[in-house]
Design a protein around this motif. Structure first.
Motif, PDB file in Angstrom:
ATOM      1  N   CYS A 254       3.748   6.463  -6.537  1.00  0.00           N
ATOM      2  CA  CYS A 254       3.501   6.290  -5.101  1.00  0.00           C
ATOM      3  C   CYS A 254       3.226   4.833  -4.759  1.00  0.00           C
ATOM      4  O   CYS A 254       3.752   4.304  -3.772  1.00  0.00           O
ATOM      5  N   LEU A 255       2.425   4.153  -5.570  1.00  0.00           N
ATOM      6  CA  LEU A 255       2.114   2.746  -5.305  1.00  0.00           C
ATOM      7  C   LEU A 255       3.351   1.858  -5.469  1.00  0.00           C
ATOM      8  O   LEU A 255       3.534   0.908  -4.704  1.00  0.00           O
ATOM      9  N   GLU A 256       4.199   2.188  -6.437  1.00  0.00           N
ATOM     10  CA  GLU A 256       5.461   1.438  -6.599  1.00  0.00           C
ATOM     11  C   GLU A 256       6.322   1.598  -5.355  1.00  0.00           C
ATOM     12  O   GLU A 256       6.926   0.639  -4.869  1.00  0.00           O
ATOM     13  N   TRP A 257       6.386   2.828  -4.845  1.00  0.00           N
ATOM     14  CA  TRP A 257       7.173   3.121  -3.651  1.00  0.00           C
ATOM     15  C   TRP A 257       6.614   2.360  -2.439  1.00  0.00           C
ATOM     16  O   TRP A 257       7.357   1.775  -1.663  1.00  0.00           O
ATOM     17  N   VAL A 258       5.281   2.364  -2.302  1.00  0.00           N
ATOM     18  CA  VAL A 258       4.637   1.638  -1.197  1.00  0.00           C
ATOM     19  C   VAL A 258       4.940   0.142  -1.301  1.00  0.00           C
ATOM     20  O   VAL A 258       5.271  -0.504  -0.306  1.00  0.00           O
ATOM     21  N   LYS A 259       4.853  -0.377  -2.510  1.00  0.00           N
ATOM     22  CA  LYS A 259       5.133  -1.813  -2.727  1.00  0.00           C
ATOM     23  C   LYS A 259       6.579  -2.134  -2.380  1.00  0.00           C
ATOM     24  O   LYS A 259       6.864  -3.159  -1.755  1.00  0.00           O
TER      25      LYS A 259
ATOM     26  N   ALA B  79      -5.206  14.472  -2.958  1.00  0.00           N
ATOM     27  CA  ALA B  79      -4.666  14.805  -1.639  1.00  0.00           C
ATOM     28  C   ALA B  79      -3.912  13.614  -1.050  1.00  0.00           C
ATOM     29  O   ALA B  79      -2.902  13.787  -0.359  1.00  0.00           O
ATOM     30  N   VAL B  80      -4.363  12.408  -1.333  1.00  0.00           N
ATOM     31  CA  VAL B  80      -3.688  11.203  -0.850  1.00  0.00           C
ATOM     32  C   VAL B  80      -2.338  11.063  -1.554  1.00  0.00           C
ATOM     33  O   VAL B  80      -1.323  10.742  -0.919  1.00  0.00           O
ATOM     34  N   VAL B  81      -2.303  11.328  -2.861  1.00  0.00           N
ATOM     35  CA  VAL B  81      -1.045  11.281  -3.615  1.00  0.00           C
ATOM     36  C   VAL B  81      -0.059  12.306  -3.056  1.00  0.00           C
ATOM     37  O   VAL B  81       1.115  11.999  -2.838  1.00  0.00           O
ATOM     38  N   ILE B  82      -0.543  13.512  -2.780  1.00  0.00           N
ATOM     39  CA  ILE B  82       0.316  14.565  -2.229  1.00  0.00           C
ATOM     40  C   ILE B  82       0.878  14.140  -0.876  1.00  0.00           C
ATOM     41  O   ILE B  82       2.057  14.340  -0.583  1.00  0.00           O
ATOM     42  N   CYS B  83       0.048  13.534  -0.048  1.00  0.00           N
ATOM     43  CA  CYS B  83       0.489  13.077   1.270  1.00  0.00           C
ATOM     44  C   CYS B  83       1.565  12.004   1.141  1.00  0.00           C
ATOM     45  O   CYS B  83       2.580  12.045   1.846  1.00  0.00           O
ATOM     46  N   LEU B  84       1.365  11.045   0.250  1.00  0.00           N
ATOM     47  CA  LEU B  84       2.354   9.992   0.058  1.00  0.00           C
ATOM     48  C   LEU B  84       3.674  10.547  -0.469  1.00  0.00           C
ATOM     49  O   LEU B  84       4.754  10.122  -0.052  1.00  0.00           O
ATOM     50  N   GLN B  85       3.603  11.519  -1.369  1.00  0.00           N
ATOM     51  CA  GLN B  85       4.835  12.131  -1.873  1.00  0.00           C
ATOM     52  C   GLN B  85       5.558  12.897  -0.777  1.00  0.00           C
ATOM     53  O   GLN B  85       6.780  12.849  -0.674  1.00  0.00           O
ATOM     54  N   SER B  86       4.806  13.606   0.037  1.00  0.00           N
ATOM     55  CA  SER B  86       5.414  14.350   1.133  1.00  0.00           C
ATOM     56  C   SER B  86       6.063  13.398   2.128  1.00  0.00           C
ATOM     57  O   SER B  86       7.183  13.633   2.598  1.00  0.00           O
ATOM     58  N   LEU B  87       5.380  12.312   2.449  1.00  0.00           N
ATOM     59  CA  LEU B  87       5.952  11.293   3.322  1.00  0.00           C
ATOM     60  C   LEU B  87       7.200  10.700   2.678  1.00  0.00           C
ATOM     61  O   LEU B  87       8.212  10.478   3.354  1.00  0.00           O
TER      62      LEU B  87
ATOM     63  N   LYS C 233      10.237  12.701   3.312  1.00  0.00           N
ATOM     64  CA  LYS C 233      10.669  12.746   4.709  1.00  0.00           C
ATOM     65  C   LYS C 233      11.374  11.475   5.181  1.00  0.00           C
ATOM     66  O   LYS C 233      12.067  11.504   6.178  1.00  0.00           O
ATOM     67  N   VAL C 234      11.195  10.352   4.498  1.00  0.00           N
ATOM     68  CA  VAL C 234      11.672   9.073   5.039  1.00  0.00           C
ATOM     69  C   VAL C 234      13.128   8.769   4.738  1.00  0.00           C
ATOM     70  O   VAL C 234      13.641   7.758   5.199  1.00  0.00           O
ATOM     71  N   GLY C 235      13.808   9.615   3.996  1.00  0.00           N
ATOM     72  CA  GLY C 235      15.214   9.382   3.694  1.00  0.00           C
ATOM     73  C   GLY C 235      16.063   9.263   4.946  1.00  0.00           C
ATOM     74  O   GLY C 235      17.015   8.482   4.995  1.00  0.00           O
ATOM     75  N   GLN C 236      15.710  10.003   5.978  1.00  0.00           N
ATOM     76  CA  GLN C 236      16.476   9.959   7.234  1.00  0.00           C
ATOM     77  C   GLN C 236      16.300   8.634   7.976  1.00  0.00           C
ATOM     78  O   GLN C 236      17.032   8.350   8.919  1.00  0.00           O
TER      79      GLN C 236
ATOM     80  N   SER D  78      13.371   7.262  -1.116  1.00  0.00           N
ATOM     81  CA  SER D  78      12.410   8.361  -1.112  1.00  0.00           C
ATOM     82  C   SER D  78      11.880   8.591  -2.518  1.00  0.00           C
ATOM     83  O   SER D  78      12.447   8.113  -3.497  1.00  0.00           O
ATOM     84  N   ILE D  79      10.782   9.314  -2.595  1.00  0.00           N
ATOM     85  CA  ILE D  79      10.185   9.668  -3.895  1.00  0.00           C
ATOM     86  C   ILE D  79       9.942  11.160  -3.925  1.00  0.00           C
ATOM     87  O   ILE D  79       9.968  11.837  -2.902  1.00  0.00           O
ATOM     88  N   GLY D  80       9.677  11.653  -5.115  1.00  0.00           N
ATOM     89  CA  GLY D  80       9.347  13.067  -5.262  1.00  0.00           C
ATOM     90  C   GLY D  80      10.580  13.947  -5.223  1.00  0.00           C
ATOM     91  O   GLY D  80      11.708  13.470  -5.073  1.00  0.00           O
TER      92      GLY D  80
END
Length: 189
Positions: free
Chosen positions: A31-36, A122-130, A133-136, A141-143
């Protein structure tokens, strides 16, 4: 733990230990790699709990993340380190996740989960869910990929034919009788 809280003991300590055991350093690092990658911010991408908490606790990076995906999603990012300002950032991030990116409520977190380090999973789950969703929006995307709808159309004839079949889910009463039951007799255990 937050400085303002007494250490947990008894059942509360056991419950916190169980919550912490669900945290995955590998998923957090992903998740942190994706955010970066999306924000371009120079953050430490180590997945240990202490680093994950320190990078995200004030909500600034999270708000920059959603603004990088969809510009203007969070109107004002509070750079202040005061508790209520940081929690405003976290709340704004979660609101954007739900309202703009359609992240399900059950896959989000409350601001105290991160700010007071109550439930980092819960924060990790939220970031993965986000991340799903962001592919569109043209972002990586991750997960796991989100499932597509598989809508089926049946004709009226097929629907009527289905109503005449007794499903196996209804069970069976073959061989069930009331033989051996005597009225008025007590039940022996």
């Amino acid at each position: 733990m937050s400085i303002n809280r007494a250490p947990k003991s008894g059942f509360a300590a056991e419950a916190q230990k169980k919550i912490n055991s669900k945290y995955s350093e590998e998923l957090a690092a992903e998740c942190l790699e994706w955010v970066k990658e999306i924000t371009g911010e120079p953050i430490n991408t180590s997945g240990d709990m202490d680093n994950f908490y320190e990078v995200l606790k004030d909500g600034v990076i999270l708000c920059k993340l959603v603004n990088a995906i969809k510009p203007g999603a969070v109107k004002k990012i509070n750079e202040s380190k005061m508790a209520f300002k940081c929690m405003e950032n976290l709340t704004a991030f979660v609101d954007v996740c739900i309202k703009t990116f359609n992240v399900p409520n059950q896959e989000t977190f409350q601001s105290v989960d991160l700010w007071e380090r109550q439930n980092l999973n819960a924060v990790v789950i939220c970031l993965q869910s986000l991340g799903r969703k962001v592919g569109q929006y043209g972002q990586p995307s991750i997960g796991p990929k989100e499932a597509d709808k598989n809508v089926r159309q049946f004709s009226d004839e097929q629907m009527r034919a289905g109503q005449t079949i007794i499903s196996l889910q209804y069970g069976s009463n073959k061989g069930a009788t009331q033989s051996g039951l005597v009225m008025g007799n007590t039940r022996h255990m």
